[in-house]
Design an enzyme around this catalytic site. Sequence first.
Site, PDB file in Angstrom:
ATOM      1  N   SER A 196      12.084 -74.901  32.755  1.00 47.34           N
ATOM      2  CA  SER A 196      13.064 -75.725  33.463  1.00 47.34           C
ATOM      3  C   SER A 196      14.232 -74.872  33.925  1.00 47.34           C
ATOM      4  CB  SER A 196      13.641 -76.797  32.520  1.00 47.34           C
ATOM      5  OG  SER A 196      12.625 -77.526  31.869  1.00 47.34           O
TER       6      SER A 196
ATOM      7  N   ASN B 274      20.754 -72.127  34.077  1.00 45.59           N
ATOM      8  CA  ASN B 274      19.971 -71.486  33.019  1.00 45.59           C
ATOM      9  C   ASN B 274      18.493 -71.751  33.269  1.00 45.59           C
ATOM     10  OD1 ASN B 274      19.445 -70.157  30.510  1.00 45.59           O
ATOM     11  ND2 ASN B 274      19.195 -72.153  29.522  1.00 45.59           N
TER      12      ASN B 274
ATOM     13  N   HIS C 112      14.936 -72.134  30.997  1.00 51.14           N
ATOM     14  CA  HIS C 112      14.494 -72.292  29.611  1.00 51.14           C
ATOM     15  C   HIS C 112      12.980 -72.491  29.595  1.00 51.14           C
ATOM     16  CE1 HIS C 112      14.821 -73.219  25.379  1.00 51.14           C
ATOM     17  NE2 HIS C 112      14.017 -74.243  25.589  1.00 51.14           N
TER      18      HIS C 112
ATOM     19  N   ASP D 160      20.887 -75.653  25.700  1.00 52.51           N
ATOM     20  CA  ASP D 160      19.741 -76.000  26.540  1.00 52.51           C
ATOM     21  C   ASP D 160      19.828 -77.442  27.053  1.00 52.51           C
ATOM     22  OD1 ASP D 160      18.625 -73.434  26.262  1.00 52.51           O
ATOM     23  OD2 ASP D 160      17.721 -74.004  24.348  1.00 52.51           O
TER      24      ASP D 160
HETATM   25  C1  GAR Z   1      12.724 -66.167  29.620  1.00 52.67           C
HETATM   26  O1  GAR Z   1      11.455 -66.606  29.249  1.00 52.67           O
HETATM   27  C2  GAR Z   1      13.734 -67.286  29.558  1.00 52.67           C
HETATM   28  O2  GAR Z   1      13.170 -68.542  29.861  1.00 52.67           O
HETATM   29  C3  GAR Z   1      14.156 -67.236  28.112  1.00 52.67           C
HETATM   30  O3  GAR Z   1      14.250 -65.859  27.846  1.00 52.67           O
HETATM   31  C4  GAR Z   1      13.274 -65.159  28.621  1.00 52.67           C
HETATM   32  C5  GAR Z   1      13.941 -63.965  29.281  1.00 52.67           C
HETATM   33  O4  GAR Z   1      13.015 -63.141  29.924  1.00 52.67           O
HETATM   34  N1  GAR Z   1      15.406 -67.926  27.905  1.00 52.67           N
HETATM   35  C6  GAR Z   1      15.673 -68.720  26.866  1.00 52.67           C
HETATM   36  O5  GAR Z   1      14.886 -68.875  25.940  1.00 52.67           O
HETATM   37  C7  GAR Z   1      17.027 -69.397  26.901  1.00 52.67           C
HETATM   38  N2  GAR Z   1      17.118 -70.453  25.943  1.00 52.67           N
HETATM   39  P1  GAR Z   1      13.495 -61.983  30.923  1.00 52.67           P
HETATM   40  O6  GAR Z   1      14.598 -61.197  30.219  1.00 52.67           O
HETATM   41  O7  GAR Z   1      12.269 -61.135  31.124  1.00 52.67           O
HETATM   42  O8  GAR Z   1      13.973 -62.633  32.181  1.00 52.67           O
END
Ligand code: GAR
Length: 211
Positions: free
Chosen positions: A135, A106, A108, A144
């Site tokens: 991370s 994942n 985060h 997470d």
């Molecule tokens: C990213 O910033 C990722 O880190 C976050 O969602 C976004 C997806 O962007 N994930 C979380 O918050 C998971 N807990 P994307 O769809 O443009 O890749």
Amino acid sequence: MNIVVLISGSGSNLQAIMDACTGGQIAGRVVGVLSNRADAYGLVRAAGAGIATAVIAHRDYDNREAFDAAMQQQIDAWQPDVVVLAGFMRILTSGFVRHYEGRLLNIHPSLLPHYKGLHTHRRVLAAGDRLHGCSVHYVNAELDGGPAIVQGVVTVHPRDDEQTLTEKVHKVEHRLYPLVLSWMASGRLVYREGKPLIDGDGAAGPVKLLF
Ligand code: GAR
């Protein structure tokens, strides 16, 4: 290395991973993209690149176990070496996580274990932190949670707001995920006894890269 990517939205991290595969940085290929939302733009990105896609909508299932079982069936049909959560915004059951132990990653947008959950950029600004980042970690049953592999660190400037910070961290994410997957594909990164080992070394905790 066969990569399956799970998304819920824009899929900019998916795009970075697809680009790194076609560009040769990752010795692997994205074999399938699964979304829990039919309107996720990442599905358009994947289809445009000729990659198989599937939508499994959580709303169609009575409970998390049934939803996760349906996802598992689709994911396993793609025979992944690694399953990558890239903005996939559902909590997973412990059975699902156990099934993919050691091959479920994942990303985060925080320096875990700080700021698990949502609105990380806003919370970092409210706390007045000077450092922030993202991370990449192995997934365990805790939200997470799971051991971090690499963290990308950025400085928070006094003029940063939620939008500039989001953009700054996003850019780092797009470098971090391909890097970790390239290490996995080349065998530099392995999972042993619940911990990441990079070049045989895991004692010092996650690798921190300053951007
Ligand atoms: C990213 O910033 C990722 O880190 C976050 O969602 C976004 C997806 O962007 N994930 C979380 O918050 C998971 N807990 P994307 O769809 O443009 O890749």
